[in-house]
Motif scaffolding. Structure first.
Motif, PDB file in Angstrom:
ATOM      1  N   LEU A 221     -24.387  79.678  -0.108  1.00 15.58           N
ATOM      2  CA  LEU A 221     -23.403  80.710  -0.285  1.00 15.58           C
ATOM      3  C   LEU A 221     -23.312  80.923   0.875  1.00 15.58           C
ATOM      4  CD1 LEU A 221     -21.779  80.649  -2.829  1.00 15.58           C
ATOM      5  CD2 LEU A 221     -23.471  83.012  -3.606  1.00 15.58           C
ATOM      6  N   LYS A 222     -24.520  81.572   1.086  1.00 18.19           N
ATOM      7  CA  LYS A 222     -24.461  82.342   2.675  1.00 18.19           C
ATOM      8  C   LYS A 222     -23.267  81.490   3.881  1.00 18.19           C
ATOM      9  CE  LYS A 222     -27.409  84.970   6.327  1.00 18.19           C
ATOM     10  NZ  LYS A 222     -28.371  84.884   6.707  1.00 18.19           N
ATOM     11  N   VAL A 223     -23.867  80.752   4.008  1.00 16.46           N
ATOM     12  CA  VAL A 223     -23.164  80.511   5.276  1.00 16.46           C
ATOM     13  C   VAL A 223     -21.496  79.874   4.841  1.00 16.46           C
ATOM     14  CG1 VAL A 223     -22.475  77.747   6.591  1.00 16.46           C
ATOM     15  CG2 VAL A 223     -24.357  78.346   5.654  1.00 16.46           C
ATOM     16  N   HIS A 224     -21.158  79.834   3.911  1.00 18.89           N
ATOM     17  CA  HIS A 224     -19.778  79.458   3.027  1.00 18.89           C
ATOM     18  C   HIS A 224     -19.290  81.353   3.243  1.00 18.89           C
ATOM     19  CE1 HIS A 224     -16.731  78.904  -0.191  1.00 18.89           C
ATOM     20  NE2 HIS A 224     -16.907  79.789  -0.026  1.00 18.89           N
ATOM     21  N   MET A 225     -19.794  81.788   2.804  1.00 15.97           N
ATOM     22  CA  MET A 225     -19.549  83.471   2.408  1.00 15.97           C
ATOM     23  C   MET A 225     -19.175  83.815   3.777  1.00 15.97           C
ATOM     24  SD  MET A 225     -19.531  84.898   0.110  1.00 15.97           S
ATOM     25  CE  MET A 225     -19.357  86.671   0.240  1.00 15.97           C
ATOM     26  N   LEU A 226     -19.795  83.462   4.889  1.00 18.63           N
ATOM     27  CA  LEU A 226     -19.480  83.354   6.226  1.00 18.63           C
ATOM     28  C   LEU A 226     -18.246  82.803   7.389  1.00 18.63           C
ATOM     29  CD1 LEU A 226     -20.073  84.762   9.444  1.00 18.63           C
ATOM     30  CD2 LEU A 226     -21.174  83.101  10.085  1.00 18.63           C
ATOM     31  N   LEU A 227     -18.453  81.733   7.324  1.00 24.53           N
ATOM     32  CA  LEU A 227     -17.241  80.762   6.677  1.00 24.53           C
ATOM     33  C   LEU A 227     -15.984  81.120   6.044  1.00 24.53           C
ATOM     34  CD1 LEU A 227     -19.012  77.444   8.160  1.00 24.53           C
ATOM     35  CD2 LEU A 227     -18.131  79.581   9.413  1.00 24.53           C
ATOM     36  N   ALA A 228     -15.639  81.538   4.813  1.00 20.59           N
ATOM     37  CA  ALA A 228     -15.022  81.255   4.114  1.00 20.59           C
ATOM     38  C   ALA A 228     -14.011  82.798   4.217  1.00 20.59           C
ATOM     39  CB  ALA A 228     -14.998  80.308   2.877  1.00 20.59           C
ATOM     40  N   HIS A 229     -15.011  83.241   4.030  1.00 22.40           N
ATOM     41  CA  HIS A 229     -14.798  84.648   3.461  1.00 22.40           C
ATOM     42  C   HIS A 229     -14.988  85.867   4.789  1.00 22.40           C
ATOM     43  CE1 HIS A 229     -13.748  82.957  -0.239  1.00 22.40           C
ATOM     44  NE2 HIS A 229     -15.369  83.330  -0.280  1.00 22.40           N
ATOM     45  N   GLN A 230     -15.608  84.734   6.059  1.00 23.46           N
ATOM     46  CA  GLN A 230     -15.670  86.071   7.230  1.00 23.46           C
ATOM     47  C   GLN A 230     -16.573  87.220   6.262  1.00 23.46           C
ATOM     48  OE1 GLN A 230     -12.154  87.365   8.722  1.00 23.46           O
ATOM     49  NE2 GLN A 230     -12.414  85.144  10.234  1.00 23.46           N
ATOM     50  N   CYS A 231     -17.804  87.037   6.095  1.00 25.20           N
ATOM     51  CA  CYS A 231     -18.727  87.933   5.046  1.00 25.20           C
ATOM     52  C   CYS A 231     -20.061  87.462   5.455  1.00 25.20           C
ATOM     53  CB  CYS A 231     -18.498  88.606   3.940  1.00 25.20           C
ATOM     54  SG  CYS A 231     -18.871  89.420   2.493  1.00 25.20           S
ATOM     55  N   GLN A 232     -20.078  88.575   7.024  1.00 24.47           N
ATOM     56  CA  GLN A 232     -21.747  88.339   7.461  1.00 24.47           C
ATOM     57  C   GLN A 232     -22.705  88.869   6.540  1.00 24.47           C
ATOM     58  OE1 GLN A 232     -22.549  89.051  11.012  1.00 24.47           O
ATOM     59  NE2 GLN A 232     -24.283  87.547  11.355  1.00 24.47           N
ATOM     60  N   ASP A 233     -23.487  88.161   5.872  1.00 28.19           N
ATOM     61  CA  ASP A 233     -24.625  89.214   5.075  1.00 28.19           C
ATOM     62  C   ASP A 233     -25.975  88.964   6.090  1.00 28.19           C
ATOM     63  OD1 ASP A 233     -25.608  89.399   3.258  1.00 28.19           O
ATOM     64  OD2 ASP A 233     -25.384  88.341   1.563  1.00 28.19           O
ATOM     65  N   THR A 234     -26.184  89.115   6.715  1.00 30.59           N
ATOM     66  CA  THR A 234     -27.271  89.313   7.276  1.00 30.59           C
ATOM     67  C   THR A 234     -28.899  89.071   6.084  1.00 30.59           C
ATOM     68  OG1 THR A 234     -26.924  90.931   8.988  1.00 30.59           O
ATOM     69  CG2 THR A 234     -28.885  90.220   8.994  1.00 30.59           C
ATOM     70  N   ARG A 235     -29.110  89.625   5.311  1.00 35.75           N
ATOM     71  CA  ARG A 235     -30.503  89.745   4.960  1.00 35.75           C
ATOM     72  C   ARG A 235     -30.627  89.257   3.194  1.00 35.75           C
ATOM     73  NH1 ARG A 235     -33.081  94.511   4.471  1.00 35.75           N
ATOM     74  NH2 ARG A 235     -32.111  94.551   2.505  1.00 35.75           N
ATOM     75  N   ASN A 236     -29.378  88.220   3.256  1.00 33.71           N
ATOM     76  CA  ASN A 236     -29.352  87.230   1.736  1.00 33.71           C
ATOM     77  C   ASN A 236     -29.617  88.227   0.978  1.00 33.71           C
ATOM     78  OD1 ASN A 236     -28.787  84.737   2.834  1.00 33.71           O
ATOM     79  ND2 ASN A 236     -31.289  84.875   2.798  1.00 33.71           N
ATOM     80  N   VAL A 237     -28.259  89.229   0.570  1.00 34.61           N
ATOM     81  CA  VAL A 237     -28.277  90.305   0.291  1.00 34.61           C
ATOM     82  C   VAL A 237     -27.819  89.876  -1.555  1.00 34.61           C
ATOM     83  CG1 VAL A 237     -27.287  92.280  -0.596  1.00 34.61           C
ATOM     84  CG2 VAL A 237     -28.461  92.634   1.068  1.00 34.61           C
ATOM     85  N   LEU A 238     -26.732  88.953  -1.916  1.00 41.97           N
ATOM     86  CA  LEU A 238     -25.726  88.849  -2.415  1.00 41.97           C
ATOM     87  C   LEU A 238     -26.952  87.490  -2.774  1.00 41.97           C
ATOM     88  CD1 LEU A 238     -23.747  88.166  -3.866  1.00 41.97           C
ATOM     89  CD2 LEU A 238     -23.020  86.006  -2.226  1.00 41.97           C
ATOM     90  N   SER A 239     -27.882  87.342  -2.660  1.00 40.66           N
ATOM     91  CA  SER A 239     -28.348  85.295  -2.987  1.00 40.66           C
ATOM     92  C   SER A 239     -29.768  86.583  -3.403  1.00 40.66           C
ATOM     93  CB  SER A 239     -28.990  84.767  -2.529  1.00 40.66           C
ATOM     94  OG  SER A 239     -27.563  83.902  -2.153  1.00 40.66           O
ATOM     95  N   THR A 240     -30.203  87.977  -3.008  1.00 39.47           N
ATOM     96  CA  THR A 240     -31.721  88.503  -2.950  1.00 39.47           C
ATOM     97  C   THR A 240     -31.550  88.731  -4.964  1.00 39.47           C
ATOM     98  OG1 THR A 240     -32.135  88.124  -0.793  1.00 39.47           O
ATOM     99  CG2 THR A 240     -33.005  89.691  -2.341  1.00 39.47           C
ATOM    100  N   HIS A 241     -30.437  90.024  -4.007  1.00 38.34           N
ATOM    101  CA  HIS A 241     -29.571  91.016  -5.688  1.00 38.34           C
ATOM    102  C   HIS A 241     -29.112  90.819  -6.759  1.00 38.34           C
ATOM    103  CE1 HIS A 241     -33.057  93.665  -3.987  1.00 38.34           C
ATOM    104  NE2 HIS A 241     -32.809  93.360  -2.781  1.00 38.34           N
ATOM    105  N   GLY A 242     -27.454  90.216  -5.620  1.00 33.92           N
ATOM    106  CA  GLY A 242     -26.397  90.520  -6.339  1.00 33.92           C
ATOM    107  C   GLY A 242     -26.251  89.087  -7.993  1.00 33.92           C
ATOM    108  N   ILE A 243     -26.515  87.740  -7.005  1.00 38.21           N
ATOM    109  CA  ILE A 243     -26.740  86.798  -8.130  1.00 38.21           C
ATOM    110  C   ILE A 243     -27.269  87.473  -8.978  1.00 38.21           C
ATOM    111  CG2 ILE A 243     -26.821  84.333  -8.782  1.00 38.21           C
ATOM    112  CD1 ILE A 243     -25.523  84.200  -5.145  1.00 38.21           C
ATOM    113  N   PRO A 244     -29.089  87.575  -9.142  1.00 33.93           N
ATOM    114  CA  PRO A 244     -29.722  87.858 -10.089  1.00 33.93           C
ATOM    115  C   PRO A 244     -29.094  88.419 -10.449  1.00 33.93           C
ATOM    116  CG  PRO A 244     -31.223  86.901  -8.110  1.00 33.93           C
ATOM    117  CD  PRO A 244     -29.399  87.250  -7.439  1.00 33.93           C
ATOM    118  N   GLY A 245     -28.871  89.808 -10.299  1.00 32.04           N
ATOM    119  CA  GLY A 245     -28.684  91.264 -10.842  1.00 32.04           C
ATOM    120  C   GLY A 245     -27.196  90.549 -12.147  1.00 32.04           C
TER     121      GLY A 245
END
Lengths: 417, 417, 417
Positions: free
Chosen positions: C314-338
């Motif tokens: 997801l991190k790479v996908h978010m970056l390339l497809a949605h221009q959304c650079q998430d340095t510390r994997n916040v989406l996968s660490t907190h977002g998705i589990p949340g």
């Protein structure tokens, strides 16, 4: 390219962990529930604080203690977390077997989490002997077998000899270290007399492991006292103060002896880390007989002296004479202080007992305790060792020993922009 | 080859430590026992949790704080543990002297361990001034003398001025830092105006010391509140919240002022570490007069500003103008915030007192407190300094300063296989 | 030379911090006092121990977690402390607004400090997405706005939907991560598809961040349970045991899945750090509906699997497809589990409810809760992003990204003597 790196991980570790974890969840679903009564004794006073201290010892303490090897830090702390997370769940189930047998259910409370943490600690001690020479699949299997053996030992001591939980749990130092020694003896690699290429510590790795070590040192009083019956706060205080003083006396003695024994008259940080824990270990094993501060201090002092001697001479001797390579000085850190603690327990009890017959009965009983623990730990260690020798586990090759690169991806160094 | 490295260790440190430790055990055997009554107040509520926090500050906090020097990390954390383990045992005995005089026995409980940890903290503060320029024998001697002086000061304040234990203990920041300054002034080495070769911090060493620093920062509320009488929970809460807010306000202010003062307009991690503690120190000293959150915050803010100014200018000034080399910025971290806390205590008390006479009496009393502490700390510091100048201790040569290699064995780099 | 380095610090950061801090002190002086009654519930049992654990997670855990970048360690831990110290004070004021409105005063107790720490945690999660690409002025502004949004969300949920404090606070993972994603999407820098020069982790930096990570992992049970009503100790025990088991199950699952997904079949320490927290996060969000250990373990297991997949793809996908650079994997660490925790909460509640109508009502209510949180977090994130794009803040240039040297003074390397 994948197969050349860590063939053990993808085809062995992943299925094993997934299978285990799914199995745990299924078993927990049918047989484990939270204890809703008697939580009062759990949550009052400082049980929770001590629970967290034990938690820190098991997950952070042992983990960072294992980072002292210059190229094995990721594995040291990473595999420790992984193995401990698996082993605690296994330990919860095993410790609950009796309750399951009688009631059909295993009750979970803070106390059972602490006991599980401690069973795990005994496995983490064993792992210290084979650190760097095994892959995580082997470590997981080893931990499960060690915990099984340890709980079996606890059960034997309890059902045969009526040893109290607190006393049998504290055998973890003896059980863990002897299990580990038997294991590393079976797993001996030819040519280990000469150091492996990466079997050395470094500057930053020394400081990281010192961090783990200081946390263990600071939280030993909680580790030793947490299972003391809450209804006897004066016993609790004795154990806390005794451990505190034994650790202080031990640290001072260890440093002095280490300087005396070192050929250049210097200190070695990694060796010191092994010896400063000795006081806490020895007092833990003898806790139920230690009542006076000076007794604890004397035990701590002697344990540290023996441990320092052990670190300086015994490790090399075990390697050369007995083909037994003990990476993290487990024998000197846990084994010898544990046995000293056992002896101190015996002597103090004999000293205290007024009746001659009682004294002899206690001595026999105490000897049996040790005998059971020794036999079972060595036996289980040898069996586990033979099992782990099996080619199926894909033991790392000699040149991959003590090296993170076999298991861990390293950050790409080539970047642009 | 041995004598060329650290001649002080084998012939001085080892005998000293063994002698001391044996002595401690003997004295403990005759005169110390565990307090078996009144343990209830000790073990209820959160005393144990706070005890462990203080423990972490003393052994881990001060230890890792001292790893900021690029080649002195092993000594920083290792000698800290060693000295602290010796000093706490000494402090337990000294603090129990009065009880020994009256009852013939020294009672040990959690509270006395905490007090001993705090006396040790005052010695660890002093050590900060001579870090890197002394050997562990000198550090041990220094710690024993400093603790003696500190307990003497406590006793004088108590018997002459009826100062409560809590207030006199909190003078540890003032006593420790002034003792250290006097000491380093006596021990001044010619040529220190220019930096020593290894007197600098590095990247990893900065992060290690930041770890120690953050632990201290987080656990200051426990440090300041642990000795507050448990029977006044509202006072306890005031001190915890006050310290928490003072630390937060102090950290923010320290960063702002540090940026303003730095010639390049940047932050310096090591300097910041010194200033962020200021709030906790100042509120600790003035704890018994601070009742409102905003008072604590104002004290924290002012202490951090002064501390940041001190770190930027005073350290160099003390070195060049007064030949007083203060390795770990002790003056700015503990001394100035401590004095500010003392002043704040005075002002708040004057403000609160309705009666003019009472106010003047308090001011005189408070001035006397400071006067006794200042005199005794400076005097003891000078005496200790003169004693440590003695050649007997084998002070490290200039080129061995700030260097672990003088004392610690380094992992062999040459390996085979 | 000064202006070329970090022009943002002296002219922006220092005035901002001083102004803020002075403002805080003034407001505290008029409107905040310590709660002197009802301290009993605060200080009994283990509240203080859990308070300190939360404190450790916020200041040490998040701080050292951010040191994984090879040249951004000082900023990671230093700015974390700075921002958190500012944000907690702000959060205390915002959380007290209602009490101020009704009583004219804001009462401070341990509970309000914990709540403030948690609001700060939500801001620290958001910061993870823009780590390395922002200056401390922007981070401070971001944190204040995020906390404002989060408290507003809490208030909306409470006043519109009668959501309890505990449940709304635990939305911090969802709110923080989505706020951060919206923010980093707005702040996207052209050319970020290719890694920045210093956007990589190193060996020591990996171990430092592992330390922070292990502390967070160990103290999640306190984080999740601290706000559970003390009068229901059985609920407390359920949350502690549940979180403990979910973390263990999650760590095991995360390692297995990470190995399966990695192209070389190895583990990555930094990626693992992101996934092992997932269990704690998911159980935290669903805490009030989780009663059985196996439920917690299943949630932890699933969260870790999803998180591991997210980290890998997801991190790479978010970056390339949605221009959304998430340095510390916040989406996968907190977002998705949340979000998984939210779903689990819904399913468990539906499962438990006997009445059909009640179930549908709860589902609608629960969907509204999520809807409000999502809308507000994304909206606030976008607004904050637009605000931070303003040139006034002096965003670091691309070549200064992920680099401490822009903000921190490094020890002089040239020395004499």
């Amino acid at each position: 390219m994948a197969p050349q790196y860590a063939p053990s991980l993808r085809s062995r570790l992943a299925p094993l962990l997934l299978l285990l974890q799914t199995g745990f969840i299924v078993v927990f679903a049918f047989y484990v529930d939270i204890e809703t009564h008697s939580f009062n004794t759990d949550l009052t006073s400082n049980f929770y604080a001590e629970f967290q201290d034990v938690h820190v010892i098991v997950f952070l303490g042992f983990g960072f203690l294992s980072t002292f090897l210059i190229r094995y830090g990721f594995s040291g702390v990473g595999f420790n977390l992984l193995v401990a997370a698996t082993a605690t769940q296994w330990a919860i189930l095993l410790n609950g077997l009796e309750s399951w047998y009688h009631r059909g259910k295993i009750s979970l409370n803070l106390r059972s989490l602490v006991v599980a943490d401690m069973c795990t600690a005994s496995a983490l001690i064993s792992i210290g002997t084979v650190l760097g020479k095994t892959n995580p699949v082997q470590l997981t299997a080893l931990a499960l077998l060690e915990v099984t053996g340890f709980v079996l030992n606890e059960w034997l001591l309890h059902s045969l000899l009526r040893v109290q939980l607190l006393n049998s749990i504290m055998q973890l130092h003896i059980f863990g270290s002897l299990f580990g020694l038997a294991l590393t003896w079976v797993l001996y690699r030819r040519g280990s007399e000469q150091r492996f290429e990466k079997e050395k510590s470094g500057y930053e790795s020394g400081l990281f492991s010192m961090m783990g070590s200081v946390f263990m040192w600071m939280f030993w009083p909680s580790f030793n006292s947490v299972l003391v019956d809450e209804r006897t706060p004066e016993r609790h205080l004795e154990v806390v103060c005794g451990t505190y003083l034994a650790l202080a006396a031990g640290a001072v003695a260890a440093a002095a002896v280490a300087v005396l024994l070192n050929p250049e008259g210097k200190l070695s940080l990694v060796q010191l880390q092994s010896c400063i824990q000795a006081g806490g270990v020895a007092v833990g094993v003898s806790a139920s007989a230690v009542h006076q501060p000076w007794e604890a201090m004397t035990i701590g002092f002697s344990a540290a002296v023996l441990s320092a001697v052990g670190v300086q001479y015994l490790k090399v001797h075990m390697l050369l004479a007995h083909q037994c390579q003990d990476t993290r000085n487990v024998l000197s850190t846990h084994g010898i202080p544990g046995l000293l603690g056992w002896t101190a327990h015996l002597l103090l009890q004999l000293w205290d007992s007024e009746d001659h017959t009682m004294a002899i009965r206690f001595a026999v009983f105490h000897l049996c305790t040790l005998f059971v623990t020794l036999t079972l730990s060595l036996l289980m260690g040898i069996i586990t060792g033979i099992l782990l020798k099996w080619n199926f586990w894909r033991t790392p090759q000699d040149k991959k020993c003590f090296d993170d690169q076999a298991f861990w991806e390293f950050p790409h160094l080539a970047v642009r922009k």
